[in-house]
Design an enzyme around this catalytic site. Structure first.
Site: not given
Length: 118
Positions: A35, A38-40
């Site tokens: 996550v 992914g968020e980065s």
């Protein structure tokens, strides 16, 4: 986290992350590490699209883990699936060294005006 950026264009963003140092006690890449990658990717890409004076902030993120990585690196490929005036949605496919999908992350960012004091 050891994230390394590989590619960053208007169409996509790509980065990799080592498994070592990002595992849970059983030796598998931690779900939260997927996550983070992914968020980065999704947040950075969204912010590159919104223009000066605007800010993309995350309002939703979800991940489906379908395979466990235990060695090597994982690579995330982020592509926009909706680019609107107020909402952007990105899908990040994270694969292991053999190209097998391990996790699919989707992030939704809301576009705001940059605060005046920033």
């Amino acid at each position: 986290m050891g994230i390394e950026w590989i590619e960053f264009t208007a169409d996509r963003a790509v980065a990799s992350m080592p498994v070592t140092g990002n595992t849970q006690p059983a030796g598998l890449l931690h779900g939260g590490a997927y996550v983070v990658l992914g968020e980065s990717l999704g947040s950075m890409h969204a912010n590159s699209l919104v223009g000066e004076g605007r800010l993309a902030v995350g309002v939703d993120i979800n991940a489906t883990h379908t395979r466990s990585a235990t060695t090597g690196r994982v690579i995330g490929v982020c592509t926009p699936i909706h680019i609107g005036r107020s909402i952007l949605v990105h899908e990040i496919v994270i694969s292991d060294d053999q190209g097998r999908r391990c996790s699919t992350v989707r992030i939704t960012n809301m576009v705001k005006d940059m605060p005046a004091d920033v």
